[in-house]
Design a protein around this motif. Structure first.
Motif, PDB file in Angstrom:
ATOM      1  N   ILE A 179       0.904  -1.266  -0.071  1.00  0.00           N
ATOM      2  CA  ILE A 179       0.144  -0.032  -0.090  1.00  0.00           C
ATOM      3  C   ILE A 179       0.751   1.362  -0.198  1.00  0.00           C
ATOM      4  O   ILE A 179       0.347   2.165  -0.635  1.00  0.00           O
ATOM      5  N   GLY A 180       2.051   1.180   0.746  1.00  0.00           N
ATOM      6  CA  GLY A 180       2.861   2.311   0.824  1.00  0.00           C
ATOM      7  C   GLY A 180       3.513   2.441  -0.421  1.00  0.00           C
ATOM      8  O   GLY A 180       3.935   3.904  -0.557  1.00  0.00           O
ATOM      9  N   SER A 181       3.655   1.529  -1.192  1.00  0.00           N
ATOM     10  CA  SER A 181       4.462   1.973  -2.486  1.00  0.00           C
ATOM     11  C   SER A 181       3.570   2.648  -3.416  1.00  0.00           C
ATOM     12  O   SER A 181       4.020   3.099  -4.646  1.00  0.00           O
ATOM     13  N   LEU A 182       2.252   2.471  -3.546  1.00  0.00           N
ATOM     14  CA  LEU A 182       1.383   3.364  -4.263  1.00  0.00           C
ATOM     15  C   LEU A 182       1.627   4.761  -3.935  1.00  0.00           C
ATOM     16  O   LEU A 182       1.632   5.198  -2.797  1.00  0.00           O
ATOM     17  N   SER A 183       1.697   5.567  -5.042  1.00  0.00           N
ATOM     18  CA  SER A 183       1.436   6.774  -4.555  1.00  0.00           C
ATOM     19  C   SER A 183       0.009   7.402  -4.075  1.00  0.00           C
ATOM     20  O   SER A 183      -1.069   6.627  -4.009  1.00  0.00           O
ATOM     21  N   ALA A 184       0.192   8.550  -3.370  1.00  0.00           N
ATOM     22  CA  ALA A 184      -1.028   9.095  -3.005  1.00  0.00           C
ATOM     23  C   ALA A 184      -2.214   9.185  -3.829  1.00  0.00           C
ATOM     24  O   ALA A 184      -3.284   8.901  -3.490  1.00  0.00           O
ATOM     25  N   ALA A 185      -1.799   9.664  -5.031  1.00  0.00           N
ATOM     26  CA  ALA A 185      -2.904   9.743  -5.925  1.00  0.00           C
ATOM     27  C   ALA A 185      -3.432   8.389  -6.245  1.00  0.00           C
ATOM     28  O   ALA A 185      -4.554   8.472  -6.965  1.00  0.00           O
ATOM     29  N   GLN A 186      -2.901   7.381  -6.315  1.00  0.00           N
ATOM     30  CA  GLN A 186      -3.020   5.955  -6.606  1.00  0.00           C
ATOM     31  C   GLN A 186      -4.077   5.560  -5.480  1.00  0.00           C
ATOM     32  O   GLN A 186      -5.040   4.940  -5.631  1.00  0.00           O
ATOM     33  N   ARG A 187      -3.540   5.609  -4.315  1.00  0.00           N
ATOM     34  CA  ARG A 187      -4.441   4.955  -2.998  1.00  0.00           C
ATOM     35  C   ARG A 187      -5.301   5.538  -2.444  1.00  0.00           C
ATOM     36  O   ARG A 187      -6.339   4.950  -2.005  1.00  0.00           O
ATOM     37  N   ASP A 188      -5.176   6.729  -2.350  1.00  0.00           N
ATOM     38  CA  ASP A 188      -6.300   7.570  -1.698  1.00  0.00           C
ATOM     39  C   ASP A 188      -7.630   7.621  -2.502  1.00  0.00           C
ATOM     40  O   ASP A 188      -7.724   7.428  -3.789  1.00  0.00           O
ATOM     41  N   LEU A 189      -8.789   7.559  -1.883  1.00  0.00           N
ATOM     42  CA  LEU A 189     -10.042   7.825  -2.432  1.00  0.00           C
ATOM     43  C   LEU A 189     -10.272   9.226  -2.518  1.00  0.00           C
ATOM     44  O   LEU A 189     -10.529  10.037  -1.997  1.00  0.00           O
ATOM     45  N   PRO A 232      -7.230  10.506   2.619  1.00  0.00           N
ATOM     46  CA  PRO A 232      -6.124   9.871   2.712  1.00  0.00           C
ATOM     47  C   PRO A 232      -6.154   8.550   3.160  1.00  0.00           C
ATOM     48  O   PRO A 232      -6.915   8.387   4.154  1.00  0.00           O
ATOM     49  N   VAL A 233      -5.820   7.518   2.559  1.00  0.00           N
ATOM     50  CA  VAL A 233      -5.533   6.189   3.090  1.00  0.00           C
ATOM     51  C   VAL A 233      -4.251   6.030   3.966  1.00  0.00           C
ATOM     52  O   VAL A 233      -3.105   6.521   3.286  1.00  0.00           O
ATOM     53  N   GLN A 234      -4.503   5.528   5.181  1.00  0.00           N
ATOM     54  CA  GLN A 234      -3.419   5.599   6.080  1.00  0.00           C
ATOM     55  C   GLN A 234      -2.776   3.870   5.880  1.00  0.00           C
ATOM     56  O   GLN A 234      -3.471   3.033   6.249  1.00  0.00           O
TER      57      GLN A 234
END
Length: 922
Positions: A61-71, A277-279
């Motif tokens: 999950i951390g390897s995803l960019s914030a733009a990818q993982r966040d809703l 933001p996804v934590q």
């Protein structure tokens, strides 16, 4: 009479048990040690797996960019009133409050664990109009673009370097037929704040004006690595884009006052973005919990979420309803697949050592009873019932097993911290009962006298046939179900551990042992007959004793078969997963170096080709239009992808990327195409005429689910770009550039040069970095440790099983050797005799285990999905690393030799006088 007159008290059951244990405690203590070790492993290994999966989950999950993982939610709106005061007449009103409160309400309505996974919402407004201007020549940029944005929380995430925060300067909108006459001829410049780096690069200072904007201040991010900046393009760094003809252009974000609602005067069209933001640290748990989270995210995306009504916003013509998207669901799907694969592999590999451990425990219990045979027989002769004897020895087993299992469990909790589910205590309780059950089952109801048990391919017991047929039948059914899983569409591993995949190897090993013990007496009898006429006594006597007085039977055979099989299965699966990850990395990247982003112009291609180590630069692109695929008069819509001719050389330099067929690149005859994704199902094998609009008649020369390095999202065909242009089409714009690297050149050095060339206008990836990420991943390290640990444990248990088997037959062997030593047999011949007793069975088991170890991975790969581990879209092919297999097999053979040597050494230490005196007592 009393003890004072010479008659002792009658010895009770407790005293008898204590005296028997004190007379020979070491085997019983060894059994307790084995039970404690098994309890420790059965507790520590699942806890370690949870720890590995949790760390891998956070990393994924951390390897995803914030733009990818966040809703993230986006929507368009028109802002009529830039200030809240102009909208409401109240200068203290917060224009962002309705959106913030609505977002928090949406988050609070989500179920767990989704609610805890999402952080408080954040917002960004970006005006659609940008400010383009030419900066001073001294800056080195031929053009610059300032994008206007509003971040209501900007002051919390940046530090002011120079100047002041921008004030809210908004010209109130004027409506009506006389509006143009009331407009100001010289409007007041709008203050903005810029990134300090951007201001330095563009040679801007506080007070400078740029087309209606004035620089009020500059800032630096408080935390430049904060994931939120990935949602704010050019907010934490200055963006650049390289043009081979003109040079570099710059892109920066100019922030208006945080109190602004998104307008600097007249009604403005703005792009609204909010994101939860996804934590990554909050996403933990088992496969079922991750699957539940994925279902909740999918449900969130499928629903409409109203942040505020039109009345709450004031000048909005409709409710504020973002369209949410995220790449988190795809990542969670990969994680679920990965967790299923690791759990199933754990079960497959751990089942072998566990089976050997249980077999050795049963054998150890038999050894305890065997060494007390005379005492137990005397106890029965003096009136004790078999039931009393069983209860007595079962109680001793409880006294041995319960403390040992509890200590093993507690030791595991100290070694591997983490939660302790209830079922781990249940497993420990079952392990604690093993010595008691095994000891009670080892007591014979009869007089406990020794009997001959010659090996034979036929058995007098019909129950043996029933059990053996049941084992072979179960192994056959399990293998059939596993191999047929793909055809059935069976999702057997949906809840975690694949019990079918875990149980099949053990059943196959049991079936192999059954068949081996049935067939083994035939060649052994032939060997004994062949050795009968030889002058040497040792080989014939050893083979005869192995035939007439086998000490272990199934147990040592099972130990060696499982030990050998697990070692080879671990090696084959490790090499298969590693090779599969390598293939997946090459197919995902397409070449040693890949560039995403900028358009591949002739000038950029020439610049990249001049980099040392680059031999070819090409790309594949969608032609951008839907075409007709005509198959025997039936029309269907497909996409056409065109490959530049340089791609042929790129793929040739990018092994193990499968090259396109040679016929694909021919420049004469009818065009050759490769079908993509589901297009192969549109063209049956017996089709007589296949055409594609514009291309005309085509010949299908192959099929690919994906083009290496290119994401294909629908059914289509791939065609040579030159043939496409010759047919009247135009070569599409290539935005994914594949770079072939010469042999011996450093891909990382080439990637660094390409990155320096394109600046922030492109993303450069390499196969090397993908493979390094795979090697360093917690799940890869955990699997490697699992495979090595299972092999080592199996080897130790194999040695222990062989030694215990030797001790089982020590009584009869000692009597025989004492007599033979008296007649002149040497100590060296004594050790050779013991080796001859064990060697035939162990060599046979070694061969069977080798065949099983090479065959089981082939079966598993057809029923166990390993794509979650490799990262590829297709199941990896079976990979045999011959040097690794040779090393592992050599280690197994060495282990068996050590076991035989230790057993022979123990047997060679026969005390002739003691053995002969014991014989006289009988």
């Amino acid at each position: 009479m009393s003890p004072r007159h010479g008659i002792p008290h009658r010895t009770g059951a407790t005293g008898l048990a204590r005296r028997q244990f004190a007379a020979d405690p070491w085997v019983s203590l060894g059994l307790a040690l084995l039970v404690g070790t098994v309890a420790l492993l059965l507790t520590a290994v699942p806890r370690g797996l949870v720890d590995v999966q949790s760390r891998q989950l956070v990393q994924e999950i951390g390897s995803l960019s914030a733009a990818q993982r966040d809703l993230r939610g986006d929507w368009q709106r028109t802002v009529v009133f830039g200030s809240t005061q102009d909208l409401t007449g109240d200068p203290s009103a917060d224009g962002w409050a309705p959106l913030v409160e609505g977002a928090e309400r949406v988050r609070a309505e989500q179920p767990e664990p989704l609610r805890s996974t999402l952080g408080p919402a954040q917002f960004l407004v970006r005006l659609t109009d940008t400010v383009d201007y030419a900066p001073p020549v001294e800056s080195g940029y031929y053009a610059a673009t300032l994008s206007l944005a509003v971040d209501p929380d900007l002051t919390e995430h940046v530090d002011l370097v120079t100047g002041d925060w921008p004030e809210l300067v908004v010209d109130p909108p004027v409506f009506g037929p006389d509006a143009p006459q009331q407009e100001q001829d010289d409007p007041e410049p709008v203050p903005v704040v810029l990134l300090d780096e951007a201001a330095d690069e563009l040679l801007l200072e506080v007070g400078d004006e740029v087309q209606g904007l004035v620089v009020a201040g500059t800032y630096t991010p408080t935390e430049p690595d904060d994931p939120r900046w990935q949602h704010v393009d050019n907010g934490a760094t200055l963006g650049t884009l390289y043009d081979p003809n003109l040079g570099e252009s710059a892109y920066a974000t100019a922030f208006l006052s945080p109190d602004n609602r998104g307008s600097i005067g007249q009604p403005a069209s703005v792009r609204m973005r909010m994101w939860f933001p996804v934590q990554p640290g909050a996403i933990t748990g088992s496969t079922g919990q991750v699957e539940a989270l994925r279902a909740q995210v999918n449900g969130f995306l499928a629903e409409q979420h109203t942040l505020a009504t039109a009345d709450e916003i004031g000048d909005a013509g409709a409710a504020q309803v973002p369209l949410f998207t995220t790449d988190l669901t795809e990542a969670l799907g990969r994680i679920v697949s990965q967790q299923r694969a690791t759990s199933s592999l754990l079960a497959v590999v751990a089942a072998g050592p566990l089976g050997v451990a249980l077999a050795v425990a049963a054998l150890g219990a038999r050894l305890v009873v065997h060494r007390r045979r005379q005492a137990l027989a005397m106890t029965l002769a003096r009136g004790a019932s078999p039931g009393q004897l069983r209860r007595l020895i079962a109680g001793e087993g409880l006294l041995l097993g319960v403390p040992a299992a509890a200590l093993g469990h507690l030791g595991a909790t100290l070694l591997v911290p983490g939660p302790t589910p209830w079922w781990q205590w249940l497993v420990t309780a079952v392990v604690a009962l093993v010595p008691s059950v095994a000891l009670a089952a080892s007591v014979d109801d009869a007089s406990l006298q020794q009997r001959r048990s010659d090996l034979s391919s036929r058995s007098a017991s019909r129950w043996r046939w029933v059990v053996e047929l049941a084992v072979v039948g179960l192994a056959g059914v399990a293998t059939w179900r596993l191999l047929d899983r793909g055809a059935r569409g069976d999702g057997a591993g949906q809840s975690g551990i694949d019990l079918l995949a875990a149980g099949t190897p053990v059943l196959l090993a049991l079936a192999a042992c059954v068949l081996t013990l049935r067939l083994y007496p035939l060649p052994l009898r032939a060997l004994a007959a062949a050795l009968r006429g030889r002058p040497s006594l040792t080989p014939f006597l050893g083979a005869s004793r192995a035939l007439r007085d086998p000490a272990g039977g199934l147990v040592p055979a099972l130990a060696v078969v499982l030990g050998t099989a697990i070692a080879l299965v671990s090696a084959v699966l490790l090499s298969t997963v590693t090779r599969g990850a390598e293939v997946a990395a090459w197919e995902a990247n397409g070449a040693a170096v890949r560039l995403n982003g900028p358009l591949l112009s002739d000038e950029l291609r020439a610049e990249i080709e001049q980099i040392d180590g680059v031999v070819a630069v090409g790309g594949v692109a969608d032609t951008g239009a839907t075409r007709d695929l005509v198959v025997d008069g039936e029309r269907q819509a497909i996409r056409v992808w065109a490959a530049e001719p340089q791609v042929q050389e790129v793929y040739a330099r990018s092994a193990p990327v499968p090259p396109l067929p040679d016929e694909f690149w021919r420049d004469e005859g009818i065009p050759a195409v490769v079908t993509l994704l589901g297009a192969d199902e549109m063209i049956p094998d017996d089709a007589t005429e296949v055409q594609v609009s514009r291309l005309g008649e085509i010949e299908v020369v192959g099929h690919r689910d994906q083009v290496p390095g290119i994401l294909v999202t629908g059914a289509g065909v791939l065609v040579d770009g030159e043939r496409w242009v010759a047919a009247g089409g135009s070569m599409p714009d290539v935005t994914t550039t594949l770079v072939g690297v010469a042999d011996g050149a450093s891909p990382q050095a080439v990637a660094d040069d390409v990155t320096e060339l394109v600046g922030t206008g492109g993303v450069v990836t390499t196969v090397t970095t993908r493979l390094e990420a795979f090697e360093d991943a917690p799940v890869t390290t955990g699997l490697r440790q699992l495979f090595v640990g299972a092999t080592v444990v199996s080897a130790l248990l194999t040695v222990l099983a062989v030694v215990v088997v030797q001790l089982m037959g020590s009584t009869a062997r000692t009597a025989l050797l004492a007599t033979l030593r008296t007649l002149g047999l040497g100590a060296r011949q004594t050790r050779a005799l013991t080796a001859w007793e064990l060697a035939p069975l162990l060599v046979t088991s070694l061969l069977v285990g080798t065949l099983l170890g090479l065959g089981v991975p082939w079966v598993l790969l057809r029923g166990l999905d390993l794509t979650g581990l490799t990262g590829g879209s297709a199941q990896p092919a079976l990979s045999l690393d011959l040097p690794l297999l040779a090393a592992v097999l050599g280690a197994v053979v060495l282990t068996v030799l050590i076991a035989v040597t230790v057993s022979a050494w123990i047997a060679g230490r026969t005390n002739l006088a003691q053995a002969l005196r014991v014989g006289e007592d009988r």
